[in-house]
Design a protein around this motif. Sequence first.
Motif, PDB file in Angstrom:
ATOM      1  N   PRO A 106      -6.831  11.004  -6.017  1.00 34.76           N
ATOM      2  CA  PRO A 106      -8.281  11.164  -6.003  1.00 34.76           C
ATOM      3  C   PRO A 106      -9.005  10.087  -6.812  1.00 34.76           C
ATOM      4  CG  PRO A 106      -7.223  13.009  -7.146  1.00 34.76           C
ATOM      5  CD  PRO A 106      -6.142  12.198  -6.524  1.00 34.76           C
ATOM      6  N   SER A 107      -8.300   9.508  -7.800  1.00 31.15           N
ATOM      7  CA  SER A 107      -8.947   8.443  -8.568  1.00 31.15           C
ATOM      8  C   SER A 107      -8.129   7.156  -8.498  1.00 31.15           C
ATOM      9  CB  SER A 107      -9.112   8.838 -10.032  1.00 31.15           C
ATOM     10  OG  SER A 107      -9.460   7.689 -10.790  1.00 31.15           O
ATOM     11  N   PRO A 108      -8.617   6.155  -7.782  1.00 27.59           N
ATOM     12  CA  PRO A 108      -7.882   4.890  -7.714  1.00 27.59           C
ATOM     13  C   PRO A 108      -7.903   4.162  -9.055  1.00 27.59           C
ATOM     14  CG  PRO A 108     -10.023   4.626  -6.667  1.00 27.59           C
ATOM     15  CD  PRO A 108      -9.891   6.080  -7.040  1.00 27.59           C
ATOM     16  N   ASP A 109      -8.963   4.386  -9.829  1.00 30.15           N
ATOM     17  CA  ASP A 109      -9.061   3.691 -11.108  1.00 30.15           C
ATOM     18  C   ASP A 109      -8.006   4.207 -12.093  1.00 30.15           C
ATOM     19  OD1 ASP A 109     -11.126   2.451  -9.858  1.00 30.15           O
ATOM     20  OD2 ASP A 109     -12.719   3.447 -10.984  1.00 30.15           O
ATOM     21  N   VAL A 110      -7.694   5.494 -12.003  1.00 30.93           N
ATOM     22  CA  VAL A 110      -6.631   6.037 -12.854  1.00 30.93           C
ATOM     23  C   VAL A 110      -5.294   5.414 -12.460  1.00 30.93           C
ATOM     24  CG1 VAL A 110      -5.279   8.106 -13.372  1.00 30.93           C
ATOM     25  CG2 VAL A 110      -7.783   8.203 -13.440  1.00 30.93           C
ATOM     26  N   MET A 111      -5.026   5.327 -11.164  1.00 31.22           N
ATOM     27  CA  MET A 111      -3.758   4.715 -10.737  1.00 31.22           C
ATOM     28  C   MET A 111      -3.699   3.256 -11.137  1.00 31.22           C
ATOM     29  SD  MET A 111      -1.703   6.848  -9.726  1.00 31.22           S
ATOM     30  CE  MET A 111      -0.530   5.522  -9.541  1.00 31.22           C
ATOM     31  N   ALA A 112      -4.815   2.558 -10.988  1.00 32.99           N
ATOM     32  CA  ALA A 112      -4.844   1.150 -11.388  1.00 32.99           C
ATOM     33  C   ALA A 112      -4.536   1.029 -12.881  1.00 32.99           C
ATOM     34  CB  ALA A 112      -6.209   0.537 -11.067  1.00 32.99           C
ATOM     35  N   ALA A 113      -5.074   1.939 -13.677  1.00 33.32           N
ATOM     36  CA  ALA A 113      -4.838   1.895 -15.124  1.00 33.32           C
ATOM     37  C   ALA A 113      -3.371   2.126 -15.442  1.00 33.32           C
ATOM     38  CB  ALA A 113      -5.712   2.937 -15.821  1.00 33.32           C
ATOM     39  N   GLY A 150      -0.028  -8.328  -4.585  1.00 31.27           N
ATOM     40  CA  GLY A 150      -0.837  -7.265  -5.157  1.00 31.27           C
ATOM     41  C   GLY A 150      -0.395  -5.888  -4.700  1.00 31.27           C
ATOM     42  N   ILE A 151      -0.854  -4.894  -5.431  1.00 37.34           N
ATOM     43  CA  ILE A 151      -0.590  -3.489  -5.103  1.00 37.34           C
ATOM     44  C   ILE A 151      -1.941  -2.835  -4.814  1.00 37.34           C
ATOM     45  CG2 ILE A 151       0.420  -1.319  -5.893  1.00 37.34           C
ATOM     46  CD1 ILE A 151       1.943  -2.962  -8.012  1.00 37.34           C
ATOM     47  N   CYS A 152      -1.975  -2.058  -3.737  1.00 38.35           N
ATOM     48  CA  CYS A 152      -3.237  -1.410  -3.352  1.00 38.35           C
ATOM     49  C   CYS A 152      -3.238   0.053  -3.768  1.00 38.35           C
ATOM     50  CB  CYS A 152      -3.436  -1.469  -1.847  1.00 38.35           C
ATOM     51  SG  CYS A 152      -3.295  -3.118  -1.161  1.00 38.35           S
ATOM     52  N   VAL A 153      -4.351   0.493  -4.289  1.00 37.89           N
ATOM     53  CA  VAL A 153      -4.574   1.915  -4.546  1.00 37.89           C
ATOM     54  C   VAL A 153      -5.905   2.294  -3.894  1.00 37.89           C
ATOM     55  CG1 VAL A 153      -3.255   1.960  -6.696  1.00 37.89           C
ATOM     56  CG2 VAL A 153      -5.680   1.393  -6.778  1.00 37.89           C
ATOM     57  N   ASN A 154      -6.042   3.573  -3.576  1.00 33.39           N
ATOM     58  CA  ASN A 154      -7.310   3.999  -2.984  1.00 33.39           C
ATOM     59  C   ASN A 154      -7.586   5.444  -3.377  1.00 33.39           C
ATOM     60  OD1 ASN A 154      -5.581   5.451  -1.365  1.00 33.39           O
ATOM     61  ND2 ASN A 154      -6.528   4.828   0.557  1.00 33.39           N
ATOM     62  N   GLU A 155      -8.666   6.011  -2.843  1.00 31.59           N
ATOM     63  CA  GLU A 155      -8.989   7.388  -3.218  1.00 31.59           C
ATOM     64  C   GLU A 155      -9.173   8.261  -1.990  1.00 31.59           C
ATOM     65  OE1 GLU A 155     -13.179   6.588  -5.069  1.00 31.59           O
ATOM     66  OE2 GLU A 155     -13.294   8.625  -4.326  1.00 31.59           O
ATOM     67  N   HIS A 156      -8.621   9.476  -2.089  1.00 35.46           N
ATOM     68  CA  HIS A 156      -8.900  10.527  -1.100  1.00 35.46           C
ATOM     69  C   HIS A 156      -8.886  11.857  -1.827  1.00 35.46           C
ATOM     70  CE1 HIS A 156      -9.273   8.155   2.447  1.00 35.46           C
ATOM     71  NE2 HIS A 156      -8.118   7.558   2.244  1.00 35.46           N
ATOM     72  N   PHE A 181       0.867  -1.188   0.000  1.00 36.95           N
ATOM     73  CA  PHE A 181       0.000   0.000   0.000  1.00 36.95           C
ATOM     74  C   PHE A 181       0.903   1.237   0.000  1.00 36.95           C
ATOM     75  CE2 PHE A 181      -4.631   0.252   1.503  1.00 36.95           C
ATOM     76  CZ  PHE A 181      -4.876   1.396   0.793  1.00 36.95           C
ATOM     77  N   HIS A 182       0.421   2.266  -0.593  1.00 38.03           N
ATOM     78  CA  HIS A 182       1.227   3.464  -0.790  1.00 38.03           C
ATOM     79  C   HIS A 182       0.281   4.650  -0.734  1.00 38.03           C
ATOM     80  CE1 HIS A 182       3.877   6.354  -2.713  1.00 38.03           C
ATOM     81  NE2 HIS A 182       4.798   5.449  -2.989  1.00 38.03           N
ATOM     82  N   LEU A 183       0.516   5.598   0.164  1.00 41.63           N
ATOM     83  CA  LEU A 183      -0.468   6.667   0.343  1.00 41.63           C
ATOM     84  C   LEU A 183      -0.263   7.844  -0.606  1.00 41.63           C
ATOM     85  CD1 LEU A 183      -0.709   6.685   4.241  1.00 41.63           C
ATOM     86  CD2 LEU A 183      -2.136   5.478   2.589  1.00 41.63           C
ATOM     87  N   MET A 184       0.862   7.856  -1.314  1.00 40.44           N
ATOM     88  CA  MET A 184       1.142   8.955  -2.238  1.00 40.44           C
ATOM     89  C   MET A 184       0.979  10.338  -1.591  1.00 40.44           C
ATOM     90  SD  MET A 184      -0.456   7.447  -5.812  1.00 40.44           S
ATOM     91  CE  MET A 184       0.759   8.113  -6.908  1.00 40.44           C
ATOM     92  N   PRO A 185       1.581  10.556  -0.420  1.00 44.33           N
ATOM     93  CA  PRO A 185       1.428  11.865   0.232  1.00 44.33           C
ATOM     94  C   PRO A 185       2.101  12.976  -0.562  1.00 44.33           C
ATOM     95  CG  PRO A 185       3.095  10.554   1.349  1.00 44.33           C
ATOM     96  CD  PRO A 185       2.455   9.647   0.339  1.00 44.33           C
ATOM     97  N   TYR A 186       1.562  14.176  -0.449  1.00 44.55           N
ATOM     98  CA  TYR A 186       2.231  15.335  -1.047  1.00 44.55           C
ATOM     99  C   TYR A 186       3.339  15.741  -0.092  1.00 44.55           C
ATOM    100  CZ  TYR A 186       3.143  19.689  -3.398  1.00 44.55           C
ATOM    101  OH  TYR A 186       3.767  20.692  -4.081  1.00 44.55           O
ATOM    102  N   GLN A 187       4.559  15.388  -0.440  1.00 47.43           N
ATOM    103  CA  GLN A 187       5.666  15.512   0.514  1.00 47.43           C
ATOM    104  C   GLN A 187       6.352  16.864   0.483  1.00 47.43           C
ATOM    105  OE1 GLN A 187       8.334  12.150  -0.027  1.00 47.43           O
ATOM    106  NE2 GLN A 187       7.208  11.050   1.561  1.00 47.43           N
ATOM    107  N   GLY A 225     -15.824   6.264   1.800  1.00 45.27           N
ATOM    108  CA  GLY A 225     -15.088   7.531   1.817  1.00 45.27           C
ATOM    109  C   GLY A 225     -15.113   8.077   3.230  1.00 45.27           C
ATOM    110  N   ILE A 226     -14.085   8.854   3.603  1.00 41.95           N
ATOM    111  CA  ILE A 226     -14.093   9.360   4.977  1.00 41.95           C
ATOM    112  C   ILE A 226     -14.987  10.591   5.077  1.00 41.95           C
ATOM    113  CG2 ILE A 226     -11.765   8.445   5.323  1.00 41.95           C
ATOM    114  CD1 ILE A 226     -10.844  11.405   5.543  1.00 41.95           C
ATOM    115  N   GLY A 227     -15.284  10.954   6.305  1.00 38.81           N
ATOM    116  CA  GLY A 227     -16.251  12.029   6.537  1.00 38.81           C
ATOM    117  C   GLY A 227     -15.938  13.310   5.789  1.00 38.81           C
ATOM    118  N   ALA A 228     -14.647  13.690   5.771  1.00 39.54           N
ATOM    119  CA  ALA A 228     -14.260  14.947   5.130  1.00 39.54           C
ATOM    120  C   ALA A 228     -14.724  14.991   3.683  1.00 39.54           C
ATOM    121  CB  ALA A 228     -12.749  15.118   5.197  1.00 39.54           C
ATOM    122  N   GLU A 229     -14.774  13.822   3.057  1.00 38.01           N
ATOM    123  CA  GLU A 229     -15.086  13.793   1.626  1.00 38.01           C
ATOM    124  C   GLU A 229     -16.553  14.091   1.338  1.00 38.01           C
ATOM    125  OE1 GLU A 229     -12.972  10.174   1.416  1.00 38.01           O
ATOM    126  OE2 GLU A 229     -11.134  11.200   0.817  1.00 38.01           O
TER     127      GLU A 229
END
Lengths: 264, 377
Positions: free
Chosen positions: B75-82, B60-66, B6-12, B130-134
Amino acid sequence: MTTTGMAVSAEHVDVRGRRVWLARSGHGEPLVYLHGPGELDGWAPALTLLARDFTVYRPDHPGFGRSDDDPSVDSVLDMAFSYLDLLDRLGLDRPALVGHSLGGWLAAQIAVLAPGRVRGLVLAGAAGLRAGVPAPDIFTLNPVQDAELANHRHGARAAAVAAAERITEDQELFQRYLRNRMATAHVGWNPYLHDPKLAGRLHRITAGVLIIWGAEDRLLPVGYAHRWAEALPAARLEIIEDAGHRPQAERPEAFAALVREFLA
Amino acid sequence: MKFFGFHLMPYQDLPAGHLDGTASSWVTLSNALFDPEKGHRLYRRYIEELIAFDRAGFDGICVNEHHQTAYGLMPSPDVMAAVLVPQTTCRIAILGNALPLRDHPLRVAEEVAMLDVISGGRIISGFVRGIGAEYHTFGVDPASSRERFHEAHDLIVAAWTRPGPFEWYGKHYKFRYVNPWPRPLQQPHPPIWSPSQGSGETIDWAAKHRYTYLQTYSELASVRRVFDEFRAAAQRYGYTAAPEQIGWSIPVFVADTDERAEEVALPALDRLFNKLMRMPRDVFFPAGYLTPASSARVMAAKGGLGSGNADVRDLVNRGYAVIGSPDTVRQRLEAHAKELGFGCFCGVFQFGSLGHEDFLASLHLFTQKVMPALRAL
């Protein structure tokens, strides 16, 4: 429930299979008070004063307080339909409507939907219109922040903040707070506490309208009062000094006097 | 044991000071702070890191959306999966598409089916709320969240499995024609996973549908309780949950020594938990997102995730992350696996402020010195 005036009775009323919690007091012409989202104490101080001249009805909205959920309610318009059933059930042909905040929006919506059912309309700190005036997003506020913003006068604010800080201690009260918050979100989340079509329908209102606003309202600043006045050119606008979002609680005498005079 | 990366892809590249003065790293943190040139370099680096899981032999590799946050650039897990599908041979786990945030769940049915067909049947389709903020981000009434989740799920599964066209007139979604092309390659549909922080309703729902339940961001005591609840729920539905049906997602960092691991991972975890995850509680848990009963429990609790003042070392001690030397991490995971009975491990290898070299070194040590012993479990 405390009052220094007439006794307040409260009970569940069956409306087409749903229970509505209804408090009432006083005698005289009927006046239905439609509450705002944050009102948990059930009987605003101004209602005690109004009960001297009116039979005051104070229902909990569907999904709020002690009233049952109404699965048919997804909007304030849906709430208005639900209220027509309540008015029928209570045999109130043409009561005065006094609505505060979310309840003000609802009162206006009922008057648009069924103009003939409303004798006079009082909109206090009413939601429902968008004014282009900056206002906080109540759905991001915790109970203490909400209490700080909703109240202006020092004593009222301190009491409200103290109560908010203890809100999780009384489970029954806290559950009502959460239900109100959820039910408010359900009808007011998006568009944020307004209906873009409402302004274009307000011309259908036939009753006289009194707009009351706290001069120091920080939840819906007084710019919203002017927006309502602009949308309802025949309405009378009264700004109550030294009051925030809840003039009926902070300046009950001034509030009740305005309503009494308007409905006389 | 199956292993997922899993990889959160934070804006570092955001100076930490930018996060100090704001109430939230979500929803209202201005996107003026996002530098697209830096973003480009981060995406290139992160995609390389994601592909490294495949090369390292992960299942496997995990992607998700926030959304609208420096927490993650996905924001789009499907784009990352693609992006990942043509560059990998392992499974791609979308954990998940946040169904209630969509006004058109059929887009999810279509996109996941596309990915499944293109990848030769390698897609795992997670569904989340999705989390509450979303709910602030998308203007979706959180009080309708559960209803929308369940209806969108039912619609998507029907779209994948029932020959179309058919009509769908639900409360939230209405379609005269449901008939998506393509249909998924895996039959009857890609495996569905249910990532959650452990709400009773979700545990029951996942067990009922025999989906894989994945626990995220929780202390060990909660993980234990939740997995027991899941197994009990499965028994109520008349079957015994397989270990592969139970997943645990947790930040993990391996270095040569425990000291070195703490030196690198604790600041990165601090950034994750106290800066990037920070938001007001009423934004984290907006009105109606939780049932009033759950809400009462959460709001009565002080501190915790999102508050911005968690003691990171305490979080590690309570089991929110596994960090240390290869021996330490292996021993802890072996013990946890035996005790908790999970068969899927989703390691969050990139979080907070971890550098590229630290990420690769940690992944290498994990692959060489931790994974082999756990594979046999």
